[in-house]
Scaffold this active site. Structure first.
Site, PDB file in Angstrom:
ATOM      1  CG  ASP A  29      16.278  25.275 -39.088  1.00 41.10           C
ATOM      2  OD1 ASP A  29      17.236  25.571 -39.856  1.00 41.10           O
ATOM      3  OD2 ASP A  29      14.847  25.966 -39.504  1.00 41.10           O
ATOM      4  N   GLY A  30      18.800  27.365 -38.510  1.00 39.93           N
ATOM      5  CA  GLY A  30      19.953  28.154 -37.176  1.00 39.93           C
ATOM      6  C   GLY A  30      20.759  28.806 -38.005  1.00 39.93           C
ATOM      7  CD1 TRP A  34      25.473  31.258 -33.348  1.00 35.54           C
ATOM      8  CD2 TRP A  34      26.203  31.309 -35.435  1.00 35.54           C
ATOM      9  NE1 TRP A  34      25.937  31.878 -33.029  1.00 35.54           N
ATOM     10  CE2 TRP A  34      26.980  31.472 -33.869  1.00 35.54           C
ATOM     11  CE3 TRP A  34      27.291  31.581 -36.436  1.00 35.54           C
ATOM     12  CZ2 TRP A  34      28.536  31.134 -34.373  1.00 35.54           C
ATOM     13  CZ3 TRP A  34      28.775  31.413 -36.394  1.00 35.54           C
ATOM     14  CH2 TRP A  34      29.197  31.664 -35.163  1.00 35.54           C
ATOM     15  NE  ARG A  42      22.203  30.164 -45.949  1.00 38.43           N
ATOM     16  CZ  ARG A  42      21.840  30.152 -45.312  1.00 38.43           C
ATOM     17  NH1 ARG A  42      20.749  30.861 -44.673  1.00 38.43           N
ATOM     18  NH2 ARG A  42      20.456  28.650 -45.337  1.00 38.43           N
ATOM     19  CB  THR A  75      14.893  14.992 -49.459  1.00 41.43           C
ATOM     20  OG1 THR A  75      13.226  15.421 -49.470  1.00 41.43           O
ATOM     21  CG2 THR A  75      14.982  13.335 -49.705  1.00 41.43           C
ATOM     22  CG  ASN A  77      18.214  21.787 -46.676  1.00 36.85           C
ATOM     23  OD1 ASN A  77      18.978  20.342 -45.869  1.00 36.85           O
ATOM     24  ND2 ASN A  77      17.440  21.953 -46.791  1.00 36.85           N
ATOM     25  NE  ARG A  80      19.173  25.068 -47.160  1.00 36.17           N
ATOM     26  CZ  ARG A  80      19.039  25.424 -46.250  1.00 36.17           C
ATOM     27  NH1 ARG A  80      20.719  25.910 -45.341  1.00 36.17           N
ATOM     28  NH2 ARG A  80      18.328  25.278 -45.092  1.00 36.17           N
ATOM     29  NE  ARG A 206       9.421  25.656 -42.143  1.00 35.68           N
ATOM     30  CZ  ARG A 206       9.762  26.962 -42.063  1.00 35.68           C
ATOM     31  NH1 ARG A 206       8.322  27.647 -41.928  1.00 35.68           N
ATOM     32  NH2 ARG A 206      10.739  27.692 -42.501  1.00 35.68           N
ATOM     33  CB  ILE A 207       7.249  18.308 -38.662  1.00 35.98           C
ATOM     34  CG1 ILE A 207       6.061  18.650 -38.597  1.00 35.98           C
ATOM     35  CG2 ILE A 207       7.329  17.003 -39.670  1.00 35.98           C
ATOM     36  CD1 ILE A 207       6.983  18.472 -36.105  1.00 35.98           C
ATOM     37  CB  SER A 208      11.184  20.821 -42.317  1.00 34.60           C
ATOM     38  OG  SER A 208      10.991  22.641 -42.205  1.00 34.60           O
TER      39      SER A 208
HETATM   40  C1  IPE Z   1      15.445  21.388 -41.923  1.00 31.94           C
HETATM   41  O1  IPE Z   1      15.301  22.557 -41.752  1.00 31.94           O
HETATM   42  C2  IPE Z   1      15.786  20.335 -42.821  1.00 31.94           C
HETATM   43  C3  IPE Z   1      17.842  20.083 -41.844  1.00 31.94           C
HETATM   44  C4  IPE Z   1      17.395  20.955 -40.863  1.00 31.94           C
HETATM   45  C5  IPE Z   1      18.098  19.321 -42.375  1.00 31.94           C
HETATM   46  P1  IPE Z   1      14.964  23.452 -43.284  1.00 31.94           P
HETATM   47  O2  IPE Z   1      16.308  24.921 -43.002  1.00 31.94           O
HETATM   48  O3  IPE Z   1      16.614  23.039 -44.822  1.00 31.94           O
HETATM   49  O4  IPE Z   1      13.788  23.774 -43.118  1.00 31.94           O
HETATM   50  P2  IPE Z   1      13.016  24.914 -43.708  1.00 31.94           P
HETATM   51  O5  IPE Z   1      13.184  24.861 -45.058  1.00 31.94           O
HETATM   52  O6  IPE Z   1      12.808  26.083 -43.249  1.00 31.94           O
HETATM   53  O7  IPE Z   1      11.429  24.113 -43.357  1.00 31.94           O
HETATM   54  C1  IPE Z   2      20.113  24.159 -40.678  1.00 28.49           C
HETATM   55  O1  IPE Z   2      20.490  25.630 -40.755  1.00 28.49           O
HETATM   56  C2  IPE Z   2      20.989  23.220 -41.538  1.00 28.49           C
HETATM   57  C3  IPE Z   2      20.692  22.821 -42.727  1.00 28.49           C
HETATM   58  C4  IPE Z   2      19.091  22.806 -42.700  1.00 28.49           C
HETATM   59  C5  IPE Z   2      21.281  22.012 -43.238  1.00 28.49           C
HETATM   60  P1  IPE Z   2      20.068  25.914 -41.694  1.00 28.49           P
HETATM   61  O2  IPE Z   2      21.299  26.641 -43.277  1.00 28.49           O
HETATM   62  O3  IPE Z   2      18.699  26.223 -42.186  1.00 28.49           O
HETATM   63  O4  IPE Z   2      19.747  27.918 -40.937  1.00 28.49           O
HETATM   64  P2  IPE Z   2      18.428  29.258 -41.764  1.00 28.49           P
HETATM   65  O5  IPE Z   2      17.311  28.277 -41.106  1.00 28.49           O
HETATM   66  O6  IPE Z   2      19.254  29.387 -42.755  1.00 28.49           O
HETATM   67  O7  IPE Z   2      18.528  29.617 -40.709  1.00 28.49           O
HETATM   68 MG    MG Z   3      16.679  26.257 -42.385  1.00 32.51          MG
END
Ligand code: IPE
Ligand code: IPE
Ligand code: MG
Length: 261
Positions: A29-30, A34, A42, A75, A77, A80, A206-208
Site C-alpha cells: 500500500d501507499g 508516494w 498516481r 475486488t 479496487n 477507482r 487494517r486488513i482491507s
Molecule cells: C488494499 O489497499 C488493496 C491492495 C493493496 C491491492 P487499498 O488501498 O485498496 O485499501 P484501503 O482502501 O486503504 O482499505
Molecule cells: C496500493 O497503493 C496499490 C493498490 C491498491 C493497487 P494505493 O494505490 O492504494 O496507494 P495509496 O493508498 O492511495 O497511497
Molecule cells: Mg491504498
C-alpha cells in the site's frame, strides 16, 4: 500485537536463518501517496511499486521464504477512476514481460488467485503465460492476489462446500477447519496456506479484505514506509520483528504450532 515498527531499531541484529517465515503475505500500500508527495500522477507510484515487487521477490526467494503472497488488486479496487484501473490492469502484462526470465533464473513459480476471468483478455493472457512459463520452477511460490477479496474467497468456498453436501460427496458432520481451508483460494498451498507473517506498508493498520480466514494466527507487522520505498533493509527489519514475536497459537509455548483443533 499491532506494532508500528521503529526504523532501524534492530538494524545491528542478524536474522536467524533457521526462523525465516515460510509464508509471507504483503498488503502493498501507499503507491498513490508516494506519487502525490512528488507531485506525480498516481500511476507513477504504481509503476515504481512494480519495481519494488521485483526487488522483494528476489530478496524473499534468496532468504528462503517458501511462499510470498502479494495483494496486487482487490475486488474493491474497481471503484477507482477508470484510467487508474486500466493502468493497473496493464501492469501484469509489463511486469511478466520484463521479469519472467529472472523469475525462472531464480527458480520462482508464479501463481495467481482471484477472479481472473473478470480481468481484461490481455491481462488474463499475461497471467496464464507467466504461470505456465514458471510451472517447472521448484523454489519460492510468488502468489499474486489479483481481483481478490477475502469475503468473496469465503463465499465461493461456502458455495463449493454446500454443493458437495447437496451432491452427497461431503458429510456435513465431517466439515472442519481443514475442509474450509482446502476450499479457499489458498487451498492449493496445502500446509503453507496460512501466512506466518502479514506485512502492510504505508501506515494503514487494517486488513482491507485480505486473507481473513488465513491470518487467524499470523503475526501482523505494519510499517509507515510507502510500498515504492520498501526495500531489502525494511523487509529484513520486518522479518526481525517477526522473529521477536512469541507465537503461542493459544497454548503456553511455541510447541503448539498450528494445532487449533
Ligand atoms: C488494499 O489497499 C488493496 C491492495 C493493496 C491491492 P487499498 O488501498 O485498496 O485499501 P484501503 O482502501 O486503504 O482499505
Ligand atoms: C496500493 O497503493 C496499490 C493498490 C491498491 C493497487 P494505493 O494505490 O492504494 O496507494 P495509496 O493508498 O492511495 O497511497
Ligand atoms: Mg491504498
Amino acid at each position: 500485537m499491532f506494532n508500528n515498527t521503529q526504523n532501524n531499531q534492530q538494524s545491528e541484529e542478524h536474522l536467524d536463518m533457521n526462523r525465516i517465515p515460510e509464508h509471507v503475505a504483503i498488503i502493498m500500500d501507499g503507491n498513490g501517496r508516494w506519487a502525490k508527495k512528488r507531485h506525480m500522477p498516481r500511476i507513477a507510484g504504481h509503476k515504481r511499486g512494480m519495481e519494488t515487487v521485483k526487488t522483494i521477490t528476489k530478496v524473499a526467494s534468496k532468504m528462503g521464504v517458501k511462499v510470498l503472497t502479494l495483494y496486487a488488486f482487490s475486488t474493491e479496487n474497481w471503484k477507482r477512476p477508470h484510467d487508474e484501473v486500466s493502468y493497473l490492469m496493464g501492469l501484469p502484462v509489463k511486469f511478466f514481460n520484463d521479469f519472467v526470465p529472472e523469475l525462472v533464473e531464480n527458480n520462482v513459480q508464479v501463481q495467481v488467485m482471484g477472479l481472473i476471468d473478470q480481468l481484461p483478455a490481455q491481462t488474463q493472457q499475461a497471467v496464464h503465460d507467466a504461470v505456465k512459463d514458471t510451472a517447472h520452477c521448484t523454489g519460492m511460490i510468488l502468489n499474486f492476489a489479483l481481483n481478490y477479496g477475502s469475503r468473496l474467497d469465503i463465499t465461493l468456498a461456502m458455495k463449493q462446500i454446500v454443493d458437495g453436501v447437496v451432491d452427497g460427496k461431503l458429510d456435513p458432520d465431517e466439515i472442519d477447519d481443514q475442509t474450509i481451508s482446502d476450499h479457499l483460494m489458498t487451498g492449493f498451498l496445502g500446509q503453507l496456506a496460512d501466512p506466518d507473517l502479514l506485512i502492510r506498508t504505508s501506515g494503514e493498520e487494517r486488513i482491507s479484505n485480505f486473507l481473513l480466514w488465513q491470518i487467524a494466527y499470523s503475526e501482523l507487522v505494519f510499517t509507515d514506509v510507502l510500498w515504492p520505498d520498501f526495500d531489502k533493509d525494511v523487509f529484513d527489519h520486518m522479518i526481525l520483528e517477526y522473529q521477536h514475536r512469541d507465537r503461542r497459537f493459544g497454548g503456553l509455548d511455541t510447541t503448539n504450532r498450528g494445532d487449533t483443533q
